[in-house]
Design a protein around this motif. Structure first.
Motif, PDB file in Angstrom:
ATOM      1  N   TYR A  49       0.832  -1.207   0.000  1.00 54.01           N
ATOM      2  CA  TYR A  49       0.000   0.000   0.000  1.00 54.01           C
ATOM      3  C   TYR A  49       0.866   1.256   0.000  1.00 54.01           C
ATOM      4  O   TYR A  49       0.585   2.215  -0.715  1.00 54.01           O
ATOM      5  CB  TYR A  49      -0.899   0.012   1.236  1.00 54.01           C
ATOM      6  CG  TYR A  49      -2.286  -0.519   1.043  1.00 54.01           C
ATOM      7  CD1 TYR A  49      -2.633  -1.341  -0.020  1.00 54.01           C
ATOM      8  CD2 TYR A  49      -3.288  -0.207   1.952  1.00 54.01           C
ATOM      9  CE1 TYR A  49      -3.910  -1.830  -0.164  1.00 54.01           C
ATOM     10  CE2 TYR A  49      -4.572  -0.683   1.816  1.00 54.01           C
ATOM     11  CZ  TYR A  49      -4.881  -1.488   0.751  1.00 54.01           C
ATOM     12  OH  TYR A  49      -6.157  -1.956   0.601  1.00 54.01           O
TER      13      TYR A  49
ATOM     14  N   THR B 178       0.969   4.015  -2.891  1.00 47.66           N
ATOM     15  CA  THR B 178       0.627   5.395  -2.546  1.00 47.66           C
ATOM     16  C   THR B 178       1.664   6.369  -3.092  1.00 47.66           C
ATOM     17  O   THR B 178       1.321   7.363  -3.734  1.00 47.66           O
ATOM     18  CB  THR B 178       0.513   5.539  -1.010  1.00 47.66           C
ATOM     19  OG1 THR B 178      -0.551   4.725  -0.552  1.00 47.66           O
ATOM     20  CG2 THR B 178       0.278   6.974  -0.598  1.00 47.66           C
TER      21      THR B 178
ATOM     22  N   TRP C  23      -7.780   5.735  -5.686  1.00 46.97           N
ATOM     23  CA  TRP C  23      -7.012   4.693  -5.004  1.00 46.97           C
ATOM     24  C   TRP C  23      -6.350   5.224  -3.738  1.00 46.97           C
ATOM     25  O   TRP C  23      -6.208   4.512  -2.749  1.00 46.97           O
ATOM     26  CB  TRP C  23      -5.966   4.084  -5.934  1.00 46.97           C
ATOM     27  CG  TRP C  23      -6.571   3.096  -6.856  1.00 46.97           C
ATOM     28  CD1 TRP C  23      -6.847   3.252  -8.179  1.00 46.97           C
ATOM     29  CD2 TRP C  23      -7.030   1.785  -6.512  1.00 46.97           C
ATOM     30  NE1 TRP C  23      -7.445   2.122  -8.681  1.00 46.97           N
ATOM     31  CE2 TRP C  23      -7.569   1.206  -7.676  1.00 46.97           C
ATOM     32  CE3 TRP C  23      -7.041   1.044  -5.343  1.00 46.97           C
ATOM     33  CZ2 TRP C  23      -8.107  -0.066  -7.696  1.00 46.97           C
ATOM     34  CZ3 TRP C  23      -7.575  -0.225  -5.359  1.00 46.97           C
ATOM     35  CH2 TRP C  23      -8.096  -0.770  -6.527  1.00 46.97           C
ATOM     36  N   LEU C  24      -5.955   6.498  -3.768  1.00 49.75           N
ATOM     37  CA  LEU C  24      -5.380   7.084  -2.560  1.00 49.75           C
ATOM     38  C   LEU C  24      -6.419   7.141  -1.440  1.00 49.75           C
ATOM     39  O   LEU C  24      -6.107   6.879  -0.282  1.00 49.75           O
ATOM     40  CB  LEU C  24      -4.834   8.484  -2.858  1.00 49.75           C
ATOM     41  CG  LEU C  24      -3.636   8.549  -3.793  1.00 49.75           C
ATOM     42  CD1 LEU C  24      -3.282   9.995  -4.111  1.00 49.75           C
ATOM     43  CD2 LEU C  24      -2.450   7.816  -3.213  1.00 49.75           C
TER      44      LEU C  24
ATOM     45  N   ILE D 135      -6.913   3.533  -0.122  1.00 49.06           N
ATOM     46  CA  ILE D 135      -5.792   3.131   0.731  1.00 49.06           C
ATOM     47  C   ILE D 135      -5.854   3.860   2.073  1.00 49.06           C
ATOM     48  O   ILE D 135      -5.638   3.249   3.128  1.00 49.06           O
ATOM     49  CB  ILE D 135      -4.446   3.374   0.009  1.00 49.06           C
ATOM     50  CG1 ILE D 135      -4.300   2.392  -1.150  1.00 49.06           C
ATOM     51  CG2 ILE D 135      -3.275   3.251   0.973  1.00 49.06           C
ATOM     52  CD1 ILE D 135      -3.135   2.677  -2.075  1.00 49.06           C
ATOM     53  N   ALA D 136      -6.180   5.159   2.040  1.00 47.28           N
ATOM     54  CA  ALA D 136      -6.262   5.932   3.284  1.00 47.28           C
ATOM     55  C   ALA D 136      -7.341   5.399   4.213  1.00 47.28           C
ATOM     56  O   ALA D 136      -7.175   5.408   5.431  1.00 47.28           O
ATOM     57  CB  ALA D 136      -6.529   7.401   2.972  1.00 47.28           C
TER      58      ALA D 136
ATOM     59  N   SER E 217      -6.258   1.086   5.115  1.00 46.60           N
ATOM     60  CA  SER E 217      -5.012   0.671   5.779  1.00 46.60           C
ATOM     61  C   SER E 217      -5.107   0.662   7.312  1.00 46.60           C
ATOM     62  O   SER E 217      -4.549  -0.255   7.931  1.00 46.60           O
ATOM     63  CB  SER E 217      -3.824   1.497   5.294  1.00 46.60           C
ATOM     64  OG  SER E 217      -4.013   2.858   5.527  1.00 46.60           O
TER      65      SER E 217
ATOM     66  N   ALA F 227      -1.353   8.426   2.501  1.00 41.22           N
ATOM     67  CA  ALA F 227      -2.378   8.292   1.467  1.00 41.22           C
ATOM     68  C   ALA F 227      -3.397   9.425   1.550  1.00 41.22           C
ATOM     69  O   ALA F 227      -3.780  10.004   0.531  1.00 41.22           O
ATOM     70  CB  ALA F 227      -3.072   6.938   1.573  1.00 41.22           C
ATOM     71  N   TYR F 228      -3.831   9.762   2.749  1.00 40.57           N
ATOM     72  CA  TYR F 228      -4.824  10.825   2.913  1.00 40.57           C
ATOM     73  C   TYR F 228      -4.241  12.186   2.533  1.00 40.57           C
ATOM     74  O   TYR F 228      -4.888  12.975   1.848  1.00 40.57           O
ATOM     75  CB  TYR F 228      -5.335  10.855   4.354  1.00 40.57           C
ATOM     76  CG  TYR F 228      -6.396  11.905   4.569  1.00 40.57           C
ATOM     77  CD1 TYR F 228      -7.687  11.711   4.096  1.00 40.57           C
ATOM     78  CD2 TYR F 228      -6.097  13.102   5.208  1.00 40.57           C
ATOM     79  CE1 TYR F 228      -8.663  12.674   4.269  1.00 40.57           C
ATOM     80  CE2 TYR F 228      -7.065  14.066   5.390  1.00 40.57           C
ATOM     81  CZ  TYR F 228      -8.341  13.849   4.917  1.00 40.57           C
ATOM     82  OH  TYR F 228      -9.296  14.818   5.085  1.00 40.57           O
TER      83      TYR F 228
ATOM     84  N   HIS G 121      -3.881  12.336  -1.183  1.00 41.12           N
ATOM     85  CA  HIS G 121      -5.208  12.454  -1.793  1.00 41.12           C
ATOM     86  C   HIS G 121      -5.688  13.908  -1.743  1.00 41.12           C
ATOM     87  O   HIS G 121      -6.217  14.427  -2.731  1.00 41.12           O
ATOM     88  CB  HIS G 121      -6.206  11.545  -1.072  1.00 41.12           C
ATOM     89  CG  HIS G 121      -7.587  11.658  -1.591  1.00 41.12           C
ATOM     90  ND1 HIS G 121      -8.516  12.501  -1.025  1.00 41.12           N
ATOM     91  CD2 HIS G 121      -8.204  11.069  -2.643  1.00 41.12           C
ATOM     92  CE1 HIS G 121      -9.647  12.423  -1.704  1.00 41.12           C
ATOM     93  NE2 HIS G 121      -9.481  11.563  -2.683  1.00 41.12           N
TER      94      HIS G 121
END
Length: 186
Positions: free
Chosen positions: A26, A30, A98-99, A102-103, A106, A157-158, A161
């Protein structure tokens, strides 16, 4: 530090390995999405900004580097400009969802690893007649590593994003401004 990590990995179960491997994957995805899309969006933003500046200057010409100009190929109807804007934004925002995925997932993957680690610790302690806090605490702290890893991945990831969403918004603003100018000029 290295000794602690090796000790943690030697005491871990297959589930912990899977959770940490998935979170590592992940994290790689990312960063790959962010770097790839960030530079592509930065280039698009630069071209659209120059095109907007060109349209609002004295020469009033439409930049050949503009994605909007490439899409309309000379025909500047309101409907075509709107369709081109939508298509450009769709292409520019690819991968960003996708970000978000994943955020949001995870931390749950990390939590799953922690729960399994705690369950395994309690299963090991079931054979002991006396178990004190000095025995339970290290086992639970080792299990919490998976949650920490999940949160670590989610933070990146967040954040990425949010950065990418802002870049797409800026691109959309430039495209809409150019469209309005072109429609006004007829």
């Amino acid at each position: 530090m290295t000794n602690t990590i090796l000790n943690y990995l030697s005491n871990s179960s297959a589930i912990t390995y899977i959770v940490l491997a998935l979170l590592s994957l992940y994290l790689i995805i990312t960063f790959w999405i962010f770097l790839y899309r960030y530079f592509a969006l930065a280039s698009m933003l630069k071209n659209e900004q120059k095109s907007l500046e060109s349209l609002t200057s004295r020469d009033s010409s439409f930049s050949p580097l503009s994605q909007l100009n490439k899409c309309t190929s000379g025909i500047k109807s309101k409907e075509l400009l709107n369709a081109c804007e939508i298509n450009i934004i769709k292409d520019a925002s690819s991968g960003i969802s996708w970000l978000a995925i994943i955020a949001s997932t995870s931390p749950f993957i990390g939590l799953f690893g922690t729960v399994v680690g705690i369950l395994e610790s309690f299963a090991k302690f079931s054979s002991h007649s006396k178990v004190g806090f000095s025995i339970i605490a290290p086992a639970i702290s080792e299990a919490l590593v998976a949650t920490a890893a999940g949160i670590f991945v989610a933070i990146f990831a967040y954040t990425f994003h949010q950065i990418m969403t802002r870049k797409v918004y800026e691109l959309n603003t430039y495209l809409k401004a150019q469209s309005e100018i072109l429609i006004a000029k007829g």
